[in-house]
Write a protein that holds these residues in place. Sequence first.
Motif, PDB file in Angstrom:
ATOM      1  N   TYR B 203       0.823  -1.208   0.000  1.00 26.27           N
ATOM      2  CA  TYR B 203       0.000   0.000   0.000  1.00 26.27           C
ATOM      3  C   TYR B 203       0.854   1.254   0.000  1.00 26.27           C
ATOM      4  CZ  TYR B 203      -4.606  -1.890  -0.273  1.00 26.27           C
ATOM      5  OH  TYR B 203      -5.744  -2.481  -0.751  1.00 26.27           O
ATOM      6  N   LYS B 204       2.069   1.120   0.549  1.00 24.44           N
ATOM      7  CA  LYS B 204       2.938   2.301   0.514  1.00 24.44           C
ATOM      8  C   LYS B 204       3.426   2.542  -0.916  1.00 24.44           C
ATOM      9  CE  LYS B 204       6.622   4.799   2.753  1.00 24.44           C
ATOM     10  NZ  LYS B 204       7.858   4.752   3.546  1.00 24.44           N
ATOM     11  N   VAL B 205       3.664   1.450  -1.652  1.00 22.01           N
ATOM     12  CA  VAL B 205       4.023   1.626  -3.060  1.00 22.01           C
ATOM     13  C   VAL B 205       2.910   2.378  -3.786  1.00 22.01           C
ATOM     14  CG1 VAL B 205       4.543   0.446  -5.223  1.00 22.01           C
ATOM     15  CG2 VAL B 205       5.469  -0.440  -3.074  1.00 22.01           C
ATOM     16  N   ARG B 206       1.696   1.938  -3.548  1.00 24.56           N
ATOM     17  CA  ARG B 206       0.553   2.604  -4.187  1.00 24.56           C
ATOM     18  C   ARG B 206       0.509   4.093  -3.833  1.00 24.56           C
ATOM     19  NH1 ARG B 206      -4.720  -1.468  -4.006  1.00 24.56           N
ATOM     20  NH2 ARG B 206      -4.146  -2.556  -5.911  1.00 24.56           N
ATOM     21  N   THR B 207       0.755   4.345  -2.558  1.00 29.02           N
ATOM     22  CA  THR B 207       0.706   5.740  -2.097  1.00 29.02           C
ATOM     23  C   THR B 207       1.784   6.573  -2.773  1.00 29.02           C
ATOM     24  OG1 THR B 207      -0.010   4.854   0.030  1.00 29.02           O
ATOM     25  CG2 THR B 207       0.640   7.162  -0.022  1.00 29.02           C
ATOM     26  N   LEU B 208       3.001   6.012  -2.804  1.00 30.91           N
ATOM     27  CA  LEU B 208       4.113   6.759  -3.400  1.00 30.91           C
ATOM     28  C   LEU B 208       3.871   6.997  -4.885  1.00 30.91           C
ATOM     29  CD1 LEU B 208       6.990   4.876  -1.547  1.00 30.91           C
ATOM     30  CD2 LEU B 208       6.412   7.306  -1.285  1.00 30.91           C
ATOM     31  N   LEU B 209       3.330   5.981  -5.555  1.00 34.12           N
ATOM     32  CA  LEU B 209       3.048   6.135  -6.975  1.00 34.12           C
ATOM     33  C   LEU B 209       2.001   7.217  -7.195  1.00 34.12           C
ATOM     34  CD1 LEU B 209       4.235   4.634  -9.389  1.00 34.12           C
ATOM     35  CD2 LEU B 209       2.233   3.147  -9.383  1.00 34.12           C
ATOM     36  N   PHE B 210       1.016   7.211  -6.335  1.00 31.34           N
ATOM     37  CA  PHE B 210      -0.041   8.211  -6.407  1.00 31.34           C
ATOM     38  C   PHE B 210       0.550   9.612  -6.229  1.00 31.34           C
ATOM     39  CE2 PHE B 210      -3.632  10.536  -4.334  1.00 31.34           C
ATOM     40  CZ  PHE B 210      -4.492  10.500  -5.410  1.00 31.34           C
ATOM     41  N   GLU B 211       1.592   9.674  -5.380  1.00 29.80           N
ATOM     42  CA  GLU B 211       2.249  10.972  -5.137  1.00 29.80           C
ATOM     43  C   GLU B 211       3.275  11.293  -6.229  1.00 29.80           C
ATOM     44  OE1 GLU B 211       2.760  11.916  -0.537  1.00 29.80           O
ATOM     45  OE2 GLU B 211       3.620   9.959  -1.054  1.00 29.80           O
ATOM     46  N   LYS B 212       3.427  10.363  -7.171  1.00 40.49           N
ATOM     47  CA  LYS B 212       4.427  10.502  -8.239  1.00 40.49           C
ATOM     48  C   LYS B 212       5.846  10.533  -7.673  1.00 40.49           C
ATOM     49  CE  LYS B 212       1.516  12.639 -11.770  1.00 40.49           C
ATOM     50  NZ  LYS B 212       0.207  12.334 -11.189  1.00 40.49           N
ATOM     51  N   LYS B 213       6.064   9.873  -6.542  1.00 35.82           N
ATOM     52  CA  LYS B 213       7.413   9.728  -5.985  1.00 35.82           C
ATOM     53  C   LYS B 213       7.948   8.407  -6.515  1.00 35.82           C
ATOM     54  CE  LYS B 213       6.639  12.743  -2.104  1.00 35.82           C
ATOM     55  NZ  LYS B 213       6.203  12.907  -0.718  1.00 35.82           N
ATOM     56  N   TYR B 214       8.385   8.470  -7.782  1.00 33.46           N
ATOM     57  CA  TYR B 214       8.658   7.250  -8.524  1.00 33.46           C
ATOM     58  C   TYR B 214       9.854   6.475  -7.995  1.00 33.46           C
ATOM     59  CZ  TYR B 214       5.251   9.210 -11.743  1.00 33.46           C
ATOM     60  OH  TYR B 214       4.107   9.723 -12.281  1.00 33.46           O
ATOM     61  N   ALA B 215      10.915   7.162  -7.689  1.00 37.62           N
ATOM     62  CA  ALA B 215      12.123   6.455  -7.246  1.00 37.62           C
ATOM     63  C   ALA B 215      11.843   5.704  -5.950  1.00 37.62           C
ATOM     64  CB  ALA B 215      13.267   7.446  -7.056  1.00 37.62           C
ATOM     65  N   GLU B 216      11.215   6.398  -5.030  1.00 38.71           N
ATOM     66  CA  GLU B 216      10.882   5.755  -3.750  1.00 38.71           C
ATOM     67  C   GLU B 216       9.952   4.568  -3.960  1.00 38.71           C
ATOM     68  OE1 GLU B 216       9.743   7.914   0.011  1.00 38.71           O
ATOM     69  OE2 GLU B 216       9.997   9.630  -1.344  1.00 38.71           O
ATOM     70  N   ALA B 217       8.980   4.765  -4.843  1.00 39.62           N
ATOM     71  CA  ALA B 217       8.019   3.695  -5.108  1.00 39.62           C
ATOM     72  C   ALA B 217       8.733   2.488  -5.700  1.00 39.62           C
ATOM     73  CB  ALA B 217       6.939   4.189  -6.070  1.00 39.62           C
ATOM     74  N   ALA B 218       9.602   2.743  -6.649  1.00 33.05           N
ATOM     75  CA  ALA B 218      10.324   1.644  -7.293  1.00 33.05           C
ATOM     76  C   ALA B 218      11.190   0.904  -6.280  1.00 33.05           C
ATOM     77  CB  ALA B 218      11.166   2.187  -8.443  1.00 33.05           C
ATOM     78  N   ALA B 219      11.856   1.657  -5.433  1.00 30.69           N
ATOM     79  CA  ALA B 219      12.744   1.036  -4.459  1.00 30.69           C
ATOM     80  C   ALA B 219      11.970   0.122  -3.515  1.00 30.69           C
ATOM     81  CB  ALA B 219      13.483   2.126  -3.674  1.00 30.69           C
ATOM     82  N   LEU B 220      10.818   0.611  -3.066  1.00 31.90           N
ATOM     83  CA  LEU B 220      10.049  -0.189  -2.116  1.00 31.90           C
ATOM     84  C   LEU B 220       9.444  -1.416  -2.799  1.00 31.90           C
ATOM     85  CD1 LEU B 220       9.073  -0.525   0.755  1.00 31.90           C
ATOM     86  CD2 LEU B 220       7.134   0.963   0.240  1.00 31.90           C
ATOM     87  N   ALA B 221       8.958  -1.229  -4.044  1.00 31.68           N
ATOM     88  CA  ALA B 221       8.414  -2.364  -4.794  1.00 31.68           C
ATOM     89  C   ALA B 221       9.504  -3.417  -4.988  1.00 31.68           C
ATOM     90  CB  ALA B 221       7.873  -1.899  -6.138  1.00 31.68           C
ATOM     91  N   LYS B 222      10.706  -2.937  -5.290  1.00 35.84           N
ATOM     92  CA  LYS B 222      11.846  -3.861  -5.468  1.00 35.84           C
ATOM     93  C   LYS B 222      12.076  -4.659  -4.194  1.00 35.84           C
ATOM     94  CE  LYS B 222      15.293  -4.978  -8.336  1.00 35.84           C
ATOM     95  NZ  LYS B 222      16.114  -5.797  -7.510  1.00 35.84           N
ATOM     96  N   GLN B 223      11.963  -3.970  -3.075  1.00 34.91           N
ATOM     97  CA  GLN B 223      12.176  -4.634  -1.785  1.00 34.91           C
ATOM     98  C   GLN B 223      11.165  -5.777  -1.596  1.00 34.91           C
ATOM     99  OE1 GLN B 223      12.417  -1.636   1.345  1.00 34.91           O
ATOM    100  NE2 GLN B 223      12.240  -3.234   2.894  1.00 34.91           N
ATOM    101  N   ILE B 224       9.912  -5.523  -1.984  1.00 32.60           N
ATOM    102  CA  ILE B 224       8.896  -6.581  -1.868  1.00 32.60           C
ATOM    103  C   ILE B 224       9.250  -7.745  -2.792  1.00 32.60           C
ATOM    104  CG2 ILE B 224       6.463  -7.172  -2.213  1.00 32.60           C
ATOM    105  CD1 ILE B 224       5.838  -4.173  -1.674  1.00 32.60           C
ATOM    106  N   ILE B 225       9.624  -7.377  -4.033  1.00 33.23           N
ATOM    107  CA  ILE B 225       9.947  -8.417  -5.018  1.00 33.23           C
ATOM    108  C   ILE B 225      11.125  -9.257  -4.519  1.00 33.23           C
ATOM    109  CG2 ILE B 225      10.819  -8.807  -7.360  1.00 33.23           C
ATOM    110  CD1 ILE B 225       9.219  -6.140  -8.070  1.00 33.23           C
TER     111      ILE B 225
END
Lengths: 1108, 483
Positions: B203-225
Amino acid sequence: MKKKACFISPPLQKGWFKTLLLMKLTAFIILVTALQVSAKTFSQDKLDVDFKKTKLAAALKEVEKKTDYRFVFSNLVLLDKMKVTLKAKGIKVEDLLIRLLDNTGLSYSLMDNNLVVIKKAEETIYADITVRGKVTDNKGEPLAGVSVAAGDKSGTTTNENGEYAITVDENATLSFSYVGYTSQQVAISKRSQINIILIQLSNDLTDVVVVGYSSQVRRKLTSAVATVSGEELNKRVATNPAALLQGQLPGLQVIQGSGEPGNEGVNLRIRGTATFSGAGNDPLIIVDGLPGNLTVLNPNDIESISILKDAASAAIYGSRGANGVIVIKTKKGKSGGFSLQYNYNIGIANPTSLPETIHNSAEFMELSNEANLNSGRQPLYTQAQIDLYKNATDRVKYPNHDWLEDLFNPAHVQNHYLNLSGGKDNTNYNLGIGYTDQPGTMIGFSYKKYTMDLGLSSKVNKRVTIGTNVQLRYGSRLNPPQGAGDMFLSTLAQSPLYPPRAPDGRWIKRAYSNEFGNKNTVAIVGEDVKTRTDDYYLQGNLSMDVEIIKGLTWETKAGANFGTSKFNDFRPVVQTYFYNDMSSAGLLDVGTPGLTVGRSDNIYTVYYSQLNFRRSFGDHTVSAIGGFQQEHNKGSNLNAWRAQFTTNLLRELDAGPSAGMTNGGTSSEWAIRSVYGTANYDFQDKYLFGTSLRYDGTSRLPKDTRWGLFYSFSTAWRISKESFMQDVSWINDLKIRGSWGELGNQNIGTYPYQATLSNRDYAFGGSVAPGYSASTLVDPELTWETTRVFDIGIDVTALNNKFSFTADWFNKYTFDILRGSQVPLWLGLNAPVINDGAVRNKGFEFAAQYRDNISRDFSYSIGANFQTYKNSLEKFGKKEIGGNTIREEGHPLDEYYLYVWDGIFQSQAEIDKSPKQPVTPTPGDLKIKDVNGDGVVSDQDRTYVKGKYPSYQYAVNLGANWKNFDFSAQLYGSQGQKIYVRGWGIEPFRQGSVPTTDWRNRWTPANPSTTMPKIYVADGYAPVQNYASTYFLKDGSFMRLKNIQLGYTLPVKVVGKIGARSLRVYFAADNVFTISKYPGLDPERVGDGNYVTYPQVRTLTFGATVQF
Amino acid sequence: MFLASCKKGLLDVSPPDRLSTTVFWKSEADADLALTGLYNFLYATGGNWACQQYEVMGWDNYTDDFFGKHDYGGGYNATSSGITPNTGAYVFSYYNNNYRAIAAINSFLANADKVLTGDKLTKYKGEAYFLRAFNYFWLALLYGNVPIVKEDPFKADFKTPMAKSTRDEVLAFVKQDLDAAIAALPDDAYASGHAVKTTAQGYKVRTLLFEKKYAEAAALAKQIIDGNKYSLNPDYAANFYKAGQNASKEIMFSVKFLLPNIEHTDAALNVTMQTWGGYQGTQNLIDEYEPNDPRKTMTFFFPGDGPDKGWPFSNPAVATPGGGQDWIVGYYLPKKWLVPGLKNPDYGVKGDNDYVLLRYADIKLMYAEAQNEAAGPDASVYTQINEVRARPGVNMPALPAGLSKDEMRQRIRHERRVEFPLEGIRYFDLRRWGIATQKLSGFAPNPLAPTFKIKYEDKYEYWPIPQTEIDRNAPALIQNNGY
């Protein structure tokens, strides 16, 4: 003075009609006045006679043979032409003489040795004599204060025992007059003793009025009370007594919600809608002194009904009196032998009005295609299909089926009622047994009701009377489980292209699989998809009255109402087919297949104990009541469900699958404890004062605030008793009165102040875990909702008591309304119930009646009543807008709040230059008004629209008697109310429903209607349906001939042959005709919403009442 | 004298079937009951006809993907008449229900330490923080600017009108709660229904993406993966049917049901979706599928499909638009969510498919999107999107190499549209991408009825706060712009 009993003709039973009553008594008065009373008394011996045009002399000879009496008369007096016709069994000698000498101008005197002298009534010698006598009512009760006058020469009034003495010219005429009674003129004819029976003027001015915890003489009333007798009520024939109250009592609004048997949804409102709280607007119902249920009664068992409208009359009911009180008295036995009465009637009921639909298949298909195209949908039918229906010769395969004809059938309603009553040796009894068989006009509905009413009272000794009243009801109701509204709309949502059932018996779903629709209602009924409800109800009480000393009685009453109800709701599995190729169309929509059964019960116990005091001290009369009451109620229920059964034949739980079965059940209780009292005082019956109070504690409220005090004060001035009014002869009585007081309403939830946890389970990891959360705020200082009523009234009787008039103006203010607080949504909790908000109803009501006898054979009456009120929400908080109504301070409660429909768009050009609509309209769609003129139609353009409440309501009651015929009629009307209705039956093609014939006048480019839009599919057609507009608001005003009745009472000599005392046959028609602009259906309904409801019925009834 | 004779307590009655709040929060077990109670808010109703607000497919009726015949979720109304502060269905229910859930959560947080200590307290509070974030995220997504309430509702001063916070402030609060949840929750795969660390991360990835904080979103998604807790379900469709849902390694959060006691509040999905035509796919969506994308036939029936293709109805025996099932010609009837093997589903057939709120496939595609926006279409972007395309049973070919960032963006948008129909994703994607008005305004969902066009306006990026709330918080609470 003991003689009076002898003069009373056979006791008249309630079932008799007024016509008869008047005629009999009129005749009787003449007898009484023609009679010379000697010191001797007749024996109680009885004999049988049968005279047919027998000479009077011969008749008397016959009597001589059968009795010890001997008659003396002169042939000059007794002419040969005097012939009598009379048949009677077990008649007393004296009664016989009275009848024989009727209309002969003769009178008799009983001398010693059983010698009876027959002589002319007139005398020629004039002298002053002192006349004595007693004035009673027709029940033999003495009447005090009756004015007795001989012209304007001399006059007096009767004393407490109804006795008078007056010295007058022996040939003078005495006139007797008394409020509420018809006046009598009697020639003295030398008699020294004249006893008089005065007849009550009418039931609306009955002498004694039942009020809270007591009864009062009407002239002493200081409050606003309206009454109606059971006799008056039962002029209409209906199975639910609540429905009979319509148009009878000014101040009471009665709306019958539907014509569904056993579920009429009768809505009773005394003086308007006073609150928006869950505590509700239903008046308190009192049966025989204790809270009870009106609907369970058989109308025939009702003796009288009073409504207590103002604070002065209702305050004695304290916390339960805010919406007014309906006080019902059931029949009691009367002393004087045994009487048996049997009523039977049979009625034929039909819907008063049904919409006319287009059920020509080809026309329907063409309209459907047009509507679908207009709504941006694909047409459902090809031209080839349409042609099939248009040109068909095989109307079985290609029918023009009218489904409404399947849904409605004439219903034959039957009522049997047997009443036994009587009394002997200080014990009186009354037993009423009723049976009603009421099939519905809509298929699938029926109701059977069995009632029993038992009233018993016994004077145990000089001071103690005990009694009991018990009413029992067993009701058995059948109805399709989804209810009448669903049955009606589902039937409309069938196309005329197919019948309910194929010739081979299979149920049809549609003609073609792409048609829209709803369930096949004929199949629902045919497959016996019905909820069976059996309910048993008992209300009863025991009472004991003890006369402690003269004027002081101790009255105790204990009662219990017990109800239990059970239902069985089975939903079978039924296959359906498409009519065009008889392929399978899936299951009949019965909801979820399976069985639900339920049981509920409720026990309510109550008792009160009170002291009654009444005493006169010279010019001062004081009466008072003080008492204690306690009530307790406990209800519980159980229900259980099992899923789809493997067979439709077995309909009990154990026959169903146990997998997935569910159950539920709970109970709740409440209690009230109270002390109460009233006090009344009057001076010379001229200046009257009253007060009452009640102190109530309820379990519904928190400990610290649960006790509330309710009280009222009232006063009245009988102006007609003043000396300056004595010369105004045309006014018999004139009273003005006023009252003020406060009443309570605590009928909200059972535990509104107690914070509880909500059950909130969740299906974690393969099993359901229990969960809870607290989700409701509570107000620890919760208290009563209070209603303050100010009332001014006037009562007049005039024109020799022939005319009566009562009017009241009231101002009823309800405040501290128990309602959900307007908590912000962000708080996330259910709003606490708090005391806030106020509603005012101001209104006026009157009733007037005139009755007169034109001759001995003809009498008539005309009455009218009228009521009007204005409702205003005076304090509410932030405004709240509902779907089509608004709650806002300064406006009527729940006033309509709508977009204003402003015609039909005729062209795209008109759309383009009009204010921007909230949807995207096309020509032929509704045009909505830009109320605020900002060029855009939006939420802001909704506005207040009048019509939530009627402007006024009225009723006119007519009655006439001519010889043995009696006639009555009631006209009832309600003006100014509007009804917001949508959906099936008024909108086309909702779930494929048939359009009404009105849609032939729809807007089309060729028919630029300005009143009807183009035809559409009412399944979310945005340009019409997506906002609430006045397009859906219909005029619900109506005037209807509610009832007419014509009766004929067979002559006594005819019915005497079968041993009956009387036999009356009658014909009655209910809801005869209605004048209204409301489209299609009956305008009488409760509330807004779906257009279709179970229709009201027109009933033609034939009946007979026989009495032995 | 009469009163004296009365027995005491006649007037003291209390509900015999409900617990008083005064006996709550006394033992550790009460914390379990209360925590379960918080999840129960996922069953909230509010989408018309008793359908539940997390019946996620309702959202697709607000888009160019589906047409809702019976206004499930309020999509038909919103797209034909527009959205106003008085609109019902989701427009009211999300606001109302989410604050109800938040109140229960705030009450939980205010009381939990009365009966719990140590790790258990930490974990339980972690779940509460996640759920609070979940609810505020929905509020931020829909209404944007809303009041932030953190305190125990039973002690709140509700008589003072509340002003709203900005969407950024709400999102900051969401992330704060998510961080607290991530720190407190066990690092397991989602299974039982309880939120776990990865759920909060998702859900934090979703939030970051919604905020257009792409780098942070990508990093966190990577962590999940990289955490390897999840994998794509080799059977795409199994994610949507009860039989396969509990075992699916792809589902990261869902609303759980269990027959016979906990079923969908409205009729089972197969009745609302298929029999009653509540969700009908548009030609526009069908046209979006690449030729031979098997997800197309896993999601929809096509004319002529018989029982072999899963068509459950015996009349018509093969799928026929306009042939019953309230199927409107010009649309497509969904197969997704329809339990295989049902015959003529009707009322009597109950459903307990879990509503899937977050899938691992979404994490992968969100990673691809964020990484593409932050760093361009690098190999990791290709890897993640191609793995979704290459799932067994889907087996779509890898994307061609050498796509520009903009081309990759279009590919990702395409992929999301065909991967997630009927999962409530499209509406928020269109808004997030800023193309909602372009795609939706004036869109004719049925090419056979071109005059019927839907309505969407720029201002819907911030839905109106329900009028009731504006009225009750006047003058402090100001309506969002344009209403």
